[in-house]
Write an enzyme that holds these catalytic residues in place. Structure first.
Site, mmCIF file in Angstrom:
data_model
loop_
_atom_site.group_PDB
_atom_site.id
_atom_site.type_symbol
_atom_site.label_atom_id
_atom_site.label_comp_id
_atom_site.label_asym_id
_atom_site.label_seq_id
_atom_site.Cartn_x
_atom_site.Cartn_y
_atom_site.Cartn_z
ATOM 1 N N LYS A 11 1.037 -1.287 0.062
ATOM 2 C CA LYS A 11 0.004 -0.128 -0.022
ATOM 3 C C LYS A 11 0.760 1.212 -0.055
ATOM 4 C CE LYS A 11 0.688 1.478 4.247
ATOM 5 N NZ LYS A 11 1.530 2.799 4.593
ATOM 6 N N PRO A 21 8.914 -4.233 -0.472
ATOM 7 C CA PRO A 21 10.098 -3.910 0.225
ATOM 8 C C PRO A 21 9.747 -3.894 1.772
ATOM 9 C CG PRO A 21 9.619 -2.114 -1.626
ATOM 10 C CD PRO A 21 8.657 -3.027 -1.531
ATOM 11 N N MET A 35 5.492 0.698 3.037
ATOM 12 C CA MET A 35 4.470 0.151 2.201
ATOM 13 C C MET A 35 3.523 -1.161 3.029
ATOM 14 S SD MET A 35 6.482 0.356 -1.455
ATOM 15 C CE MET A 35 4.785 0.637 -2.181
ATOM 16 N N ALA A 36 3.897 -1.221 4.204
ATOM 17 C CA ALA A 36 2.969 -2.216 4.974
ATOM 18 C C ALA A 36 3.239 -3.458 4.493
ATOM 19 C CB ALA A 36 1.419 -1.835 4.984
ATOM 20 N N GLY A 37 4.195 -4.024 4.176
ATOM 21 C CA GLY A 37 4.624 -5.214 3.691
ATOM 22 C C GLY A 37 4.636 -6.280 4.812
ATOM 23 N N GLY A 38 4.994 -6.016 6.083
ATOM 24 C CA GLY A 38 4.806 -6.917 7.229
ATOM 25 C C GLY A 38 3.126 -7.267 7.604
ATOM 26 N N SER A 39 2.634 -6.007 7.635
ATOM 27 C CA SER A 39 1.158 -6.023 7.774
ATOM 28 C C SER A 39 0.413 -7.118 6.686
ATOM 29 C CB SER A 39 0.578 -4.619 7.650
ATOM 30 O OG SER A 39 1.021 -4.148 8.818
ATOM 31 N N ALA A 40 0.930 -6.787 5.452
ATOM 32 C CA ALA A 40 0.288 -7.451 4.318
ATOM 33 C C ALA A 40 0.690 -9.028 4.524
ATOM 34 C CB ALA A 40 0.891 -7.201 2.796
ATOM 35 N N ASP A 72 -2.229 -1.693 10.250
ATOM 36 C CA ASP A 72 -2.180 -1.593 8.606
ATOM 37 C C ASP A 72 -2.748 -3.037 8.208
ATOM 38 O OD1 ASP A 72 -1.364 1.028 8.478
ATOM 39 O OD2 ASP A 72 0.715 0.401 8.000
HETATM 40 O O1 C5P Z 1 0.287 -0.819 14.860
HETATM 41 P P1 C5P Z 1 1.531 -0.803 14.276
HETATM 42 O O2 C5P Z 1 2.473 -2.126 15.026
HETATM 43 O O3 C5P Z 1 1.964 -1.011 12.669
HETATM 44 O O4 C5P Z 1 2.457 0.630 14.660
HETATM 45 C C1 C5P Z 1 3.744 0.624 14.892
HETATM 46 C C2 C5P Z 1 4.109 1.671 15.569
HETATM 47 O O5 C5P Z 1 3.887 2.954 14.847
HETATM 48 C C3 C5P Z 1 3.304 2.084 16.985
HETATM 49 O O6 C5P Z 1 3.951 1.258 18.038
HETATM 50 C C4 C5P Z 1 3.231 3.586 17.136
HETATM 51 O O7 C5P Z 1 4.879 3.782 17.677
HETATM 52 C C5 C5P Z 1 3.319 3.855 15.680
HETATM 53 N N1 C5P Z 1 2.070 4.220 15.175
HETATM 54 C C6 C5P Z 1 1.392 5.468 15.689
HETATM 55 N N2 C5P Z 1 0.121 5.742 15.441
HETATM 56 C C7 C5P Z 1 -0.651 4.851 14.491
HETATM 57 C C8 C5P Z 1 -0.073 3.885 13.965
HETATM 58 C C9 C5P Z 1 1.233 3.561 14.586
HETATM 59 O O8 C5P Z 1 1.974 6.050 16.767
HETATM 60 N N3 C5P Z 1 -1.794 5.350 14.202
#
Ligand code: C5P
Length: 349
Positions: A16, A133, A138-143, A175
């Site tokens: 993404k 990448p 690009m949210a690869g881990g989330s994907a 994501d």
């Molecule tokens: O949810 P995710 O694990 O992808 O988020 C990684 C980090 O990015 C969170 O620990 C936080 O530090 C930051 N983040 C944030 N606000 C968001 C999404 C992510 O501060 N809406």
């Protein structure tokens, strides 16, 4: 031998970019409320899950060395989370017992129609063919996590409600929900609440991928620091911008190019000032707009068609400012099954 023939399920999932990323104030839980427009682009990871004697994950592709092949891997966490959830549901809500007649003993007796744990749920081997990448915004881990939920759901024939999948996705990361959905969509909350947006057209992108990734928490923290330094304390609740909504409704790539916005861009550039040169070069070489993707450091340039994409990709590569340049078209479909074992609802007979 194909994954399906080995009894595996393969799911394809897109990367993404964020067409708009408006960052609200930092919340008590450390996250930030967002208003974002997610846009899935045709750059994919393929995830294959196969029954195995123990939980394991392996990777292939150009970025394989950047992703852990351990229990920390988010895809493996997703597989385990779905298994736990399915087992807990089966234990809490066993199928009603059926009454069967046993001719030898005469009277009826109660026999559970289903075992306590759904059959077939158990360790899987997750293989990630990685083209998205890593640590690139690009949210690869989330994907990969989203794709693993979909793949295990198909492998174990759970038919999990979308609501439950969304709940698990939100637990895994902000994501992950969008990777299940794909297309172009609005994200709110910390990004995990995804809603459709009226959007037309297909868009051509050139992506300049940096050699070294950026940490998402570090970029959010830098955004907070820059705001504090400026004494910005009254940060409004984030809302989608009218310009972005109008550009998407109209399917107008020029209007979209002008409306691209990312509140994390300043922070990403502050941590990686070298990106500014690449951004300037892309715009100079004729992109309709350019933006840091998510928390960066990938830069996404919008162009007016496939030829424009090729021209810009060549120009960026030749100029030497960007080493890894990719082209992709959006919107792309969210996580979807490519193949499944014969005999399962999604598999060919
Ligand atoms: O949810 P995710 O694990 O992808 O988020 C990684 C980090 O990015 C969170 O620990 C936080 O530090 C930051 N983040 C944030 N606000 C968001 C999404 C992510 O501060 N809406």
């Amino acid at each position: 031998m194909t994954a399906a023939a080995r009894g595996g399920v393969t799911v394809r999932v897109p990367a993404k970019i964020n067409l708009e990323l408006i960052v609200g104030p930092r919340r008590a839980d450390g996250y930030h409320d967002l208003s974002t427009v997610f846009h899935a682009v045709g750059l994919y990871d393929d995830i294959t899950v196969t029954p195995a004697s123990q939980w394991a994950v392996t990777l292939s592709g150009p970025y394989r060395h950047l992703v852990p092949e351990t229990g920390d891997n988010l895809a493996l966490k997703a597989a385990r989370l779905l298994a736990q959830r399915a087992a807990a549901e089966a234990a809490a809500d066993p199928e009603p017992a059926e009454e069967v007649e046993e001719p030898s003993r005469g009277p009826l007796r109660q026999v559970p129609s289903k075992p306590e744990e759904p059959q077939g749920i158990g360790p899987v081997h997750v293989h990630i063919a990685k083209e998205i990448p890593v640590a690139a915004g690009m949210a690869g881990g989330s994907a990969d996590a989203a794709a693993t939920l979909v793949a295990c759901d198909a492998l174990w024939q759970l038919n999990t409600d979308r609501e439950v999948l969304d709940e698990l996705a939100a637990e895994l990361g902000s994501d992950v929900n969008f990777a299940l959905t794909g297309g172009t969509a609005i994200g709110s909350g910390r990004g995990e609440r995804v809603a459709p947006v009226l959007s037309r057209g297909r868009y051509h992108w050139v992506l300049a991928v940096a050699k070294e990734g950026l940490s998402t928490p570090a970029v959010f923290a830098e955004c907070d620091r820059l705001r504090d330094d400026r004494g910005e304390h009254d940060i409004p609740d984030p809302q989608p911008s009218p310009d972005m909504m109008a550009a998407l409704r109209g399917g107008d790539s020029h209007a979209l190019g002008a409306a691209l916005r990312n509140d994390l861009q300043e922070a990403a550039l502050s941590l990686r000032p070298d990106l500014q040169e690449v951004l300037d070069a892309g715009l100079e070489y004729g992109a309709l707009g350019g933006i840091v993707s998510g928390s960066g450091p990938t830069l996404a340039f919008l162009v007016d068609g496939p030829e424009g994409a090729l021209d810009l990709a060549v120009a960026l590569t030749a100029s030497g400012v960007a080493s890894d340049v990719k082209r992709a078209v959006g919107p792309a479909h969210g996580a979807h099954v490519l193949n499944a074992p014969a005999g399962t609802p999604l598999g060919r007979k």
